[in-house]
Design a protein around this motif. Sequence first.
Motif, PDB file in Angstrom:
ATOM      1  N   ILE A   1      -4.499  34.301 -46.031  1.00  0.00           N
ATOM      2  CA  ILE A   1      -4.962  33.256 -45.116  1.00  0.00           C
ATOM      3  C   ILE A   1      -3.765  32.543 -44.513  1.00  0.00           C
ATOM      4  CG2 ILE A   1      -6.285  31.102 -44.934  1.00  0.00           C
ATOM      5  CD1 ILE A   1      -7.953  32.148 -47.329  1.00  0.00           C
ATOM      6  N   THR A   2      -3.706  32.495 -43.175  1.00  0.00           N
ATOM      7  CA  THR A   2      -2.626  31.785 -42.506  1.00  0.00           C
ATOM      8  C   THR A   2      -3.206  30.789 -41.511  1.00  0.00           C
ATOM      9  OG1 THR A   2      -0.431  32.097 -41.541  1.00  0.00           O
ATOM     10  CG2 THR A   2      -2.221  33.337 -40.526  1.00  0.00           C
ATOM     11  N   GLY A   3      -2.374  29.862 -41.057  1.00  0.00           N
ATOM     12  CA  GLY A   3      -2.798  28.823 -40.127  1.00  0.00           C
ATOM     13  C   GLY A   3      -1.946  27.583 -40.331  1.00  0.00           C
ATOM     14  N   THR A   4      -1.966  26.697 -39.364  1.00  0.00           N
ATOM     15  CA  THR A   4      -1.186  25.460 -39.482  1.00  0.00           C
ATOM     16  C   THR A   4      -1.850  24.484 -40.442  1.00  0.00           C
ATOM     17  OG1 THR A   4      -0.384  25.736 -37.220  1.00  0.00           O
ATOM     18  CG2 THR A   4      -0.212  23.529 -38.165  1.00  0.00           C
ATOM     19  N   LYS A   5      -3.155  24.462 -40.453  1.00  0.00           N
ATOM     20  CA  LYS A   5      -3.905  23.515 -41.280  1.00  0.00           C
ATOM     21  C   LYS A   5      -5.038  24.241 -42.000  1.00  0.00           C
ATOM     22  CE  LYS A   5      -7.055  19.570 -40.872  1.00  0.00           C
ATOM     23  NZ  LYS A   5      -8.134  20.292 -41.607  1.00  0.00           N
ATOM     24  N   GLY A   6      -5.243  23.882 -43.261  1.00  0.00           N
ATOM     25  CA  GLY A   6      -6.425  24.352 -43.975  1.00  0.00           C
ATOM     26  C   GLY A   6      -6.241  25.569 -44.852  1.00  0.00           C
ATOM     27  N   LYS A   7      -5.005  26.087 -44.963  1.00  0.00           N
ATOM     28  CA  LYS A   7      -4.793  27.296 -45.772  1.00  0.00           C
ATOM     29  C   LYS A   7      -5.215  27.086 -47.220  1.00  0.00           C
ATOM     30  CE  LYS A   7      -0.369  27.790 -44.838  1.00  0.00           C
ATOM     31  NZ  LYS A   7      -0.215  26.709 -43.857  1.00  0.00           N
TER      32      LYS A   7
ATOM     33  N   ASP B   1       6.354  13.109 -35.019  1.00  0.00           N
ATOM     34  CA  ASP B   1       4.940  13.393 -34.766  1.00  0.00           C
ATOM     35  C   ASP B   1       4.022  12.622 -35.716  1.00  0.00           C
ATOM     36  OD1 ASP B   1       5.766  15.139 -32.801  1.00  0.00           O
ATOM     37  OD2 ASP B   1       5.624  16.919 -34.075  1.00  0.00           O
ATOM     38  N   LEU B   2       4.328  12.658 -37.005  1.00  0.00           N
ATOM     39  CA  LEU B   2       3.477  11.962 -37.973  1.00  0.00           C
ATOM     40  C   LEU B   2       3.588  10.451 -37.816  1.00  0.00           C
ATOM     41  CD1 LEU B   2       3.805  14.062 -41.254  1.00  0.00           C
ATOM     42  CD2 LEU B   2       2.514  14.503 -39.174  1.00  0.00           C
TER      43      LEU B   2
ATOM     44  N   TYR C   1      -3.362  16.472 -49.038  1.00  0.00           N
ATOM     45  CA  TYR C   1      -2.072  17.119 -48.840  1.00  0.00           C
ATOM     46  C   TYR C   1      -1.650  17.152 -47.371  1.00  0.00           C
ATOM     47  CZ  TYR C   1       1.711  20.444 -49.713  1.00  0.00           C
ATOM     48  OH  TYR C   1       2.930  21.046 -49.797  1.00  0.00           O
ATOM     49  N   ALA C   2      -2.429  16.530 -46.495  1.00  0.00           N
ATOM     50  CA  ALA C   2      -2.100  16.541 -45.063  1.00  0.00           C
ATOM     51  C   ALA C   2      -0.613  16.241 -44.869  1.00  0.00           C
ATOM     52  CB  ALA C   2      -2.938  15.498 -44.328  1.00  0.00           C
ATOM     53  N   HIS C   3       0.067  17.112 -44.088  1.00  0.00           N
ATOM     54  CA  HIS C   3       1.520  16.953 -43.982  1.00  0.00           C
ATOM     55  C   HIS C   3       2.082  17.388 -42.635  1.00  0.00           C
ATOM     56  CE1 HIS C   3       0.837  21.067 -45.314  1.00  0.00           C
ATOM     57  NE2 HIS C   3       1.996  21.391 -44.790  1.00  0.00           N
ATOM     58  N   ASN C   4       1.197  17.738 -41.680  1.00  0.00           N
ATOM     59  CA  ASN C   4       1.712  18.091 -40.361  1.00  0.00           C
ATOM     60  C   ASN C   4       0.858  17.457 -39.270  1.00  0.00           C
ATOM     61  OD1 ASN C   4      -0.555  19.847 -39.954  1.00  0.00           O
ATOM     62  ND2 ASN C   4       0.508  21.488 -41.021  1.00  0.00           N
ATOM     63  N   GLN C   5       1.264  17.661 -38.041  1.00  0.00           N
ATOM     64  CA  GLN C   5       0.627  16.975 -36.919  1.00  0.00           C
ATOM     65  C   GLN C   5      -0.872  17.249 -36.834  1.00  0.00           C
ATOM     66  OE1 GLN C   5       1.869  18.346 -32.982  1.00  0.00           O
ATOM     67  NE2 GLN C   5       1.946  16.252 -32.259  1.00  0.00           N
ATOM     68  N   LEU C   6      -1.254  18.507 -36.943  1.00  0.00           N
ATOM     69  CA  LEU C   6      -2.659  18.867 -36.819  1.00  0.00           C
ATOM     70  C   LEU C   6      -3.485  18.299 -37.960  1.00  0.00           C
ATOM     71  CD1 LEU C   6      -4.762  20.428 -35.200  1.00  0.00           C
ATOM     72  CD2 LEU C   6      -4.146  22.490 -36.491  1.00  0.00           C
ATOM     73  N   SER C   7      -2.985  18.403 -39.176  1.00  0.00           N
ATOM     74  CA  SER C   7      -3.751  17.899 -40.318  1.00  0.00           C
ATOM     75  C   SER C   7      -3.846  16.371 -40.305  1.00  0.00           C
ATOM     76  CB  SER C   7      -3.135  18.386 -41.640  1.00  0.00           C
ATOM     77  OG  SER C   7      -1.799  17.971 -41.785  1.00  0.00           O
ATOM     78  N   PHE C   8      -2.800  15.686 -39.864  1.00  0.00           N
ATOM     79  CA  PHE C   8      -2.854  14.226 -39.752  1.00  0.00           C
ATOM     80  C   PHE C   8      -3.886  13.809 -38.710  1.00  0.00           C
ATOM     81  CE2 PHE C   8       0.512  11.249 -41.534  1.00  0.00           C
ATOM     82  CZ  PHE C   8       0.682  11.992 -42.693  1.00  0.00           C
TER      83      PHE C   8
ATOM     84  N   LEU D   1      -7.340  14.377 -40.093  1.00  0.00           N
ATOM     85  CA  LEU D   1      -7.617  13.454 -41.184  1.00  0.00           C
ATOM     86  C   LEU D   1      -7.991  12.077 -40.657  1.00  0.00           C
ATOM     87  CD1 LEU D   1      -7.655  12.703 -44.195  1.00  0.00           C
ATOM     88  CD2 LEU D   1      -5.194  12.273 -44.029  1.00  0.00           C
ATOM     89  N   PHE D   2      -7.205  11.528 -39.747  1.00  0.00           N
ATOM     90  CA  PHE D   2      -7.495  10.201 -39.219  1.00  0.00           C
ATOM     91  C   PHE D   2      -8.805  10.188 -38.429  1.00  0.00           C
ATOM     92  CE2 PHE D   2      -3.020   8.997 -40.029  1.00  0.00           C
ATOM     93  CZ  PHE D   2      -3.239   7.735 -40.555  1.00  0.00           C
ATOM     94  N   GLU D   3      -9.054  11.233 -37.650  1.00  0.00           N
ATOM     95  CA  GLU D   3     -10.308  11.292 -36.898  1.00  0.00           C
ATOM     96  C   GLU D   3     -11.507  11.300 -37.837  1.00  0.00           C
ATOM     97  OE1 GLU D   3      -9.967  14.767 -34.487  1.00  0.00           O
ATOM     98  OE2 GLU D   3      -8.600  13.832 -33.022  1.00  0.00           O
ATOM     99  N   SER D   4     -11.415  12.064 -38.916  1.00  0.00           N
ATOM    100  CA  SER D   4     -12.509  12.143 -39.876  1.00  0.00           C
ATOM    101  C   SER D   4     -12.710  10.821 -40.602  1.00  0.00           C
ATOM    102  CB  SER D   4     -12.243  13.260 -40.885  1.00  0.00           C
ATOM    103  OG  SER D   4     -13.306  13.387 -41.802  1.00  0.00           O
TER     104      SER D   4
END
Length: 506
Positions: free
Chosen positions: A115-121, A401-402, A361-368, A371-374
């Motif tokens: 499984i690969t991807g910027t967020k959610g692996k 970015d963060l 564990y959010a740690h990059n732009q997409l996951s942040f 996370l905040f939107e949710s």
Amino acid sequence: MIKYQLKEYIALLEDSHVLRDIHLSDTCMNTVVELVSCDSKEVVKNTLFICKGAHFKEQYLLDAQNAGAFAYVSEVEYPNIQLPWIPVNDIRYAMAVFATMYYNNPWKDLNLIGITGTKGKSTTTYYVKSILDTYLNRLNKNESAVVSSIGTYDGVERYESHITTPEPLELQKHFHNAVNSDIEYLTMEVSSQALKYDRVLGVNFSVGAFLNIGYDHVSAIEHPTWEDYFHSKLRIFKQCSSAVVNLDSDHADEIMHASKDVKQVITFSEKDESADIYGNNVHKSGQLIEFQVRGKDFDEKFCLSMPGLFNVSNALCAIAIARIFEIPVEDIQQGLKVARVPGRMEIYTSKDSKITAIVDYAHNQLSFQKLFESVKKEYPHHHISIVFGCPGGKAFDRRHDLGEIVGKYADHAYITEEDAGEEDVLSICKEIAQAVQKENGSYEIIIDRPQAIHQAISDASILQQDSVILLTGKGAETRQKRGTQYITVPSDVECVNMELEKYHIQ
């Protein structure tokens, strides 16, 4: 396990650009390799030793020689070492090739899911594992294996991880252990670094999943450009039998094009009804997240007990993977409902419900961003603060970015340590603070992470409104990288529980 002579290892490199001119005796070439290793502490007689790593020292090779190594592989020669030298131009490539031979390609005997991807692996990996384990338990079969940034289990070893995808020798050992433990399935995270630098070279995944793509890992020591990062991730389609693709991802058309030569491609989406796995009617029902999923031969309700509306996308990916293996829908439903991911969207609430702490564990732009939107959606009218930092020595753009996202969304930020490594922690924190300040955000720098968590909960206790505290980047990890060492520290989970207990007895 079958053992091979050195000349058979050498032959694997002869048709590549990697091997340089070698001058080895027949005796050396005919030596049976008892172990391939890059750790001088593991060396036994007739070990083929690999010299790798930015911090490699000649002393390690000397220790290996004294322990029984009979030859070494490296990009540079060590004239003071009295061992035959196998010169290569690319030590990573050579190590991957030698690792697959030493362990006899054990991945061939596994249902291997990458499984690969910027967020959610990590979340998707553990969703898949929970589904598989539910199914396997019903059949009285062994638990599935996992290799992730959170934890590793291969039937022999179970431990907390500190890297997303291990180096080839370690990875192939996990495959080998899983096969010898009669494990049928192994689910793993595949990082862009693993794909670019040949950690999974020679491996073919039964299923390769592509979750999404965002901006991350762009630096001089990772990916020089975002395009390099993206195209490194796309390499997973060159080594999988089936592919799973998120149609909702940015650059979905390019991702689908890259997967065109894969035998079977399964798509999932929350927006595109033409997807093979289509999720809709996502809503909260008490503490559960419920959603409807339509597949080729089913249309059923699923639910997650783990919070975060954005996790529905991860769940759809896990459903798609499970259906490729023809796992019954009932097992998928049960597996997702009970799925837990250590350090991911773990919620801790004070007894008076005034303070909600979310460890993630959010740690990059997409996951942040997600996370905040949710959190904004799920906790309206709450004061939102965050305890976070950025790692040293990589992904330098994250600091801006963060910090920028936090400045826009958070009411207050506590900027702190997060695996600074060989960089100065305060300097990293100041860089982040500049970005927070640029968005007129409120912040303070508290280097000591447990102290930062203490301050966040202490401040929340005197607010006139309910509050949500986000603790990101470390999850349930119990180590901080300081210098080149990993130092044992209390996890964010431990700190939150301790501080909430103090709050309860005030």
